[in-house]
Write a protein that holds these residues in place. Structure first.
Motif, PDB file in Angstrom:
ATOM      1  N   THR A  41       0.844  -1.197   0.000  1.00 39.07           N
ATOM      2  CA  THR A  41       0.000   0.000   0.000  1.00 39.07           C
ATOM      3  C   THR A  41       0.873   1.239   0.000  1.00 39.07           C
ATOM      4  O   THR A  41       2.035   1.202   0.425  1.00 39.07           O
ATOM      5  CB  THR A  41      -0.914   0.045   1.242  1.00 39.07           C
ATOM      6  N   GLU A  42       0.311   2.338  -0.474  1.00 36.99           N
ATOM      7  CA  GLU A  42       1.040   3.603  -0.497  1.00 36.99           C
ATOM      8  C   GLU A  42       0.868   4.386   0.789  1.00 36.99           C
ATOM      9  O   GLU A  42       1.469   5.447   0.948  1.00 36.99           O
ATOM     10  CB  GLU A  42       0.569   4.461  -1.677  1.00 36.99           C
ATOM     11  N   THR A  43       0.067   3.874   1.695  1.00 33.42           N
ATOM     12  CA  THR A  43      -0.213   4.615   2.920  1.00 33.42           C
ATOM     13  C   THR A  43       0.174   3.806   4.146  1.00 33.42           C
ATOM     14  O   THR A  43       0.107   2.576   4.150  1.00 33.42           O
ATOM     15  CB  THR A  43      -1.709   4.984   3.007  1.00 33.42           C
ATOM     16  N   GLU A  72       0.471  -2.888  -8.924  1.00 39.53           N
ATOM     17  CA  GLU A  72       1.560  -3.145  -7.984  1.00 39.53           C
ATOM     18  C   GLU A  72       1.187  -2.717  -6.565  1.00 39.53           C
ATOM     19  O   GLU A  72       1.930  -2.026  -5.890  1.00 39.53           O
ATOM     20  CB  GLU A  72       2.826  -2.418  -8.441  1.00 39.53           C
ATOM     21  N   GLY A  73       0.041  -3.123  -6.129  1.00 40.85           N
ATOM     22  CA  GLY A  73      -0.391  -2.794  -4.779  1.00 40.85           C
ATOM     23  C   GLY A  73      -1.487  -1.756  -4.769  1.00 40.85           C
ATOM     24  O   GLY A  73      -1.980  -1.320  -5.809  1.00 40.85           O
TER      25      GLY A  73
END
Length: 317
Positions: A41-43, A72-73
């Motif tokens: 995840t980006e967070t 990619e996620g």
């Protein structure tokens, strides 16, 4: 999401990777090999809810994060919430046709997201109310939804005209205790729970009546409403209670806070604190080994099971 008074649907989880023993007759617990993977995840913000729409899954969380899976996620679609102020988002729901994703959160935040156009409509602070909202239920089609919002004030705010300004009203179903969850199984039929051990039912979306639960002695967190006689509530001390339209049947396993419960047909999951996950299967309860100790807040069982929680954790099975 469906519930019945079988052993399968009275289950909860006592601890990660542990065998769970229950007082329920005919219930078997076993440890299963982990089939869960951690998705990128980006967070790092806590994710509080996850739902499925036609365009895929969507998760909401701290700082107003709205996220969705990509190649990619999970990527962050928004990070400030509907107002851009970064208010935490706690609950989400999807219109019956799967075209719109609604979510709510702190300081009166309400948003309506349109995946097809990547458009976010701010519906915040109905009737100038800026209390914290914990959960939302929407029924009907995109643009014509019935919207129900539950929060810390003990009020349920509702609009039968897609949340348009000037169309909101509210009702206080109980004593004013906070309402952590609301769920509907019909256009104007559903249930809500409060932190005072009460469950409420409505058949018209306006008038609510208490249907228990006497002597529950736990704090309620999660709710699954699938029919007037098919309801489940999860709570503290490893508790799940199920309702058949006349009586509540309790089942307690361990001491974990069970934050969410959801099924799809005869199978489902309960998730909660300390990374606990338990599968509710037709042949009994199965404790699942998962690769995290993070607190888990929500599960979605539309296709592959997906669980979200603290630190931006996303698990898929």
């Amino acid at each position: 999401m469906s519930r019945s008074l079988t052993a399968t649907r009275r289950a909860t989880l006592a601890g990660l990777g542990a065998l769970v023993a229950s007082g329920s007759v005919g219930t078997v617990a076993a440890t299963a090999e982990s089939e869960w993977t951690v998705e990128k995840t980006e967070t790092n913000s806590t994710l509080h809810d996850v739902v499925s729409a036609n365009a895929g899954r969507f998760a909401v969380g701290g700082g107003g994060v709205l996220a969705a899976p990509a190649a990619e996620g999970w990527r962050t679609l928004r990070d400030g919430g509907p107002t851009g102020n970064g208010n935490n988002l706690y609950g989400a729901s999807v219109t019956d046709d799967g075209e719109r994703v609604w979510f709510v959160g702190a300081s009166g935040a309400i948003g309506e997201y349109v995946p097809a156009t990547d458009t976010l409509v701010d519906r915040s602070a109905p009737m100038d109310n800026t209390n914290n909202y914990n959960d939302i239920a929407v029924t009907g089609s995109a643009g014509e939804a019935n919207v129900y919002v539950a929060g810390d004030s003990g009020n349920i705010y509702y609009s039968f005209e897609n949340g348009a300004t000037g169309t909101w009203d509210y009702v206080t179903p109980g004593s004013g205790s906070a309402l952590p969850a609301i769920d509907f199984h019909g256009p104007r039929s559903g249930h809500a729970i409060d932190t005072n051990g009460r469950v409420f039912v409505t058949d018209g979306g306006v008038t609510w009546n208490a249907i228990g639960i006497e002597d529950a002695n736990v704090t309620f967190y999660g709710l699954d409403s699938d029919a007037p006689d098919d309801v489940a509530v999860s709570g503290g001390n490893g508790t799940v209670l199920t309702y058949d339209g006349a009586n509540w049947a309790p089942d307690a396993l361990g001491d974990a806070d069970l934050v969410d419960v959801e099924t799809d047909g005869e199978a489902g999951y309960v998730v909660g604190s300390g990374g606990v996950v338990q599968e509710l299967a037709p042949d009994g309860r199965v404790t699942l080994d998962t690769p995290t100790g993070e607190n888990l807040n929500a599960v979605d069982v539309d296709g592959d099971a997906v669980v979200v929680g603290s630190g931006g954790i996303v698990l898929r099975r």
